[in-house]
Design an enzyme around this catalytic site. Structure first.
Site, PDB file in Angstrom:
ATOM      1  N   HIS A 177       0.867  -1.188   0.000  1.00 28.57           N
ATOM      2  CA  HIS A 177       0.000   0.000   0.000  1.00 28.57           C
ATOM      3  C   HIS A 177       0.901   1.234   0.000  1.00 28.57           C
ATOM      4  CE1 HIS A 177      -3.241   2.655   0.468  1.00 28.57           C
ATOM      5  NE2 HIS A 177      -4.011   1.935   1.266  1.00 28.57           N
ATOM      6  N   HIS A 180      -2.577   7.063  -0.444  1.00 32.20           N
ATOM      7  CA  HIS A 180      -3.481   7.637   0.550  1.00 32.20           C
ATOM      8  C   HIS A 180      -2.779   8.242   1.771  1.00 32.20           C
ATOM      9  CE1 HIS A 180      -6.009   5.711  -2.182  1.00 32.20           C
ATOM     10  NE2 HIS A 180      -6.250   4.594  -1.538  1.00 32.20           N
ATOM     11  N   TYR A 182      -0.469   7.195   3.641  1.00 28.49           N
ATOM     12  CA  TYR A 182       0.099   6.296   4.634  1.00 28.49           C
ATOM     13  C   TYR A 182       1.631   6.326   4.505  1.00 28.49           C
ATOM     14  CZ  TYR A 182      -4.733   4.774   5.187  1.00 28.49           C
ATOM     15  OH  TYR A 182      -6.088   4.748   5.415  1.00 28.49           O
ATOM     16  N   GLY A 319     -15.034  -1.934  -5.019  1.00 29.71           N
ATOM     17  CA  GLY A 319     -14.874  -1.929  -3.583  1.00 29.71           C
ATOM     18  C   GLY A 319     -16.190  -2.038  -2.854  1.00 29.71           C
TER      19      GLY A 319
END
Length: 363
Positions: A177, A180, A182, A319
């Site tokens: 990931h 976003h 992070y 999603g």
């Protein structure tokens, strides 16, 4: 039915997908307090195994990498068995599943750390407005601990260890990931990375953390079984990069050089818009990338069919529609009505609102 290859099998990187539909990673907050998955998650993912490829919810590589309570991890060996139950259930239905490895960075909280008091980590100081949900309720985001170079190396090792556990748990691959805002994303974006060492400044330096994680994971997994999630136009948590086209072109070129197999490309802001400002055509990255690209963000059936007709992407991810429709693939193929799951079903709790949504046949 509209003629399309969306529902036809396809083979990429030695994996045969039953169709070109993927389950996008969805945080559901139903793990145990110590980050374990189990039968509940096995039921949830196996119910959705008709998708060509499943990507798990964000799975933390260290306890302090969680962005909230009841989120799963692969930071210790004790978590392997629960995930093995998940992968076995998915494989029993001839499904494929990747583990999404994750660290929330500054978007975590000290109460979630291993000792319950260590500050969330980040590449640079950054005051994040707003609140995070913790076990004791909403709490303000905290001042961060700026990672030292030694701590960066330790984090790379944590990703490698989690990648090893993912393989032992029977996953078909892993996704990093890197979106976003992070931790990996925070290193990439110039708004959140103000370092003046080899991990900051130039695009090459800001991408170094991701590169080192990839090189570590390549010791464990063949590059064809590694995926990266990127959101070049994302404005998550009020942050972005000032020159995303140049930055993410570099990242994709790096992926090609390392032989990374999959690109999970988020178009626009997740769940918000596909055309935020500033804007550039992110499909340029798909054409540049040498492997299959999964397109992601607010897709409908009609948009997915159109994207395949135009060959904009190789696989289309859904999603939220998967939450209330475990048999989403069958519903899309039949152009049937979709059930819209209530927001209260999204996060937390047990089976209710998680594994109790009926299929078309059951309904």
């Amino acid at each position: 039915m509209t003629k399309t290859d969306l529902f036809e099998p396809v083979t990429y990187n030695g994996l045969t997908l039953k169709n070109r539909i993927a389950l996008s990673p969805l945080t559901r907050a139903r793990a145990t307090q110590d980050g374990k998955a189990g039968k509940l998650q096995a039921d949830y993912y196996s119910q959705r195994a008709s998708a060509g490829l499943l990507i798990t919810e964000a799975t933390a590589v260290v306890p302090g990498g969680r962005g909230g309570p009841m989120l799963p991890g692969l930071w210790e060996d004790a978590q392997i068995a629960g995930w093995k139950e998940v992968t076995d259930a998915v494989h029993a239905k001839d499904g494929l599943i990747f583990s999404q490895l994750w660290h929330a960075g500054r978007l975590s909280h000290s109460s979630l750390s291993a000792d319950g008091k260590s500050a969330p980590v980040a590449p640079s100081e950054y005051s994040q407005p707003g609140e995070i949900f913790t076990e004791t309720g909403p709490q303000p985001y905290e001042p961060v601990h700026v990672m030292t170079k030694a701590e960066i190396r330790e984090m790379v090792d944590a990703y490698e260890a989690a990648a090893i556990r993912a393989k032992e748990a029977g996953f078909d691959g892993i996704e990093l990931h890197a979106a976003h805002s992070y931790l990996i994303s925070a290193f990439l974006n110039d708004m959140t990375n103000q370092r003046d060492d080899e991990y900051g400044g130039s695009i090459e330096n800001r991408a170094r953390f991701l590169k080192e994680i990839l090189e570590a994971c390549l010791k464990v997994w063949d590059g064809k079984r590694i995926m990266i999630r990127l959101a070049p136009l994302g404005h998550a948590y009020g942050t972005w990069d000032t020159d995303p086209e140049t930055l993410f072109t570099h990242v994709v070129d790096m992926m090609n050089d390392l032989g990374i197999g999959w690109l999970d490309l988020v178009e626009g802001d997740t769940g918000v818009t596909r055309t935020p400002e500033p804007f550039f055509d992110v499909l340029k990255l798909r054409k540049r990338f040498k492997g299959p690209t999964i397109l992601n963000n607010l897709y409908t059936r009609e948009m997915a069919i159109d994207a395949r007709e135009r060959d904009n992407g190789d696989v289309i991810a859904f999603g939220r529609p998967f939450i209330g429709n475990p048999d989403l693939v069958e519903r899309l193929k039949a152009d049937a009505e979709l059930h819209e799951a209530p927001l209260k079903a999204y996060y937390g709790g047990g089976a209710r609102g998680y594994t109790d949504f009926p299929t078309m046949e059951e309904a």
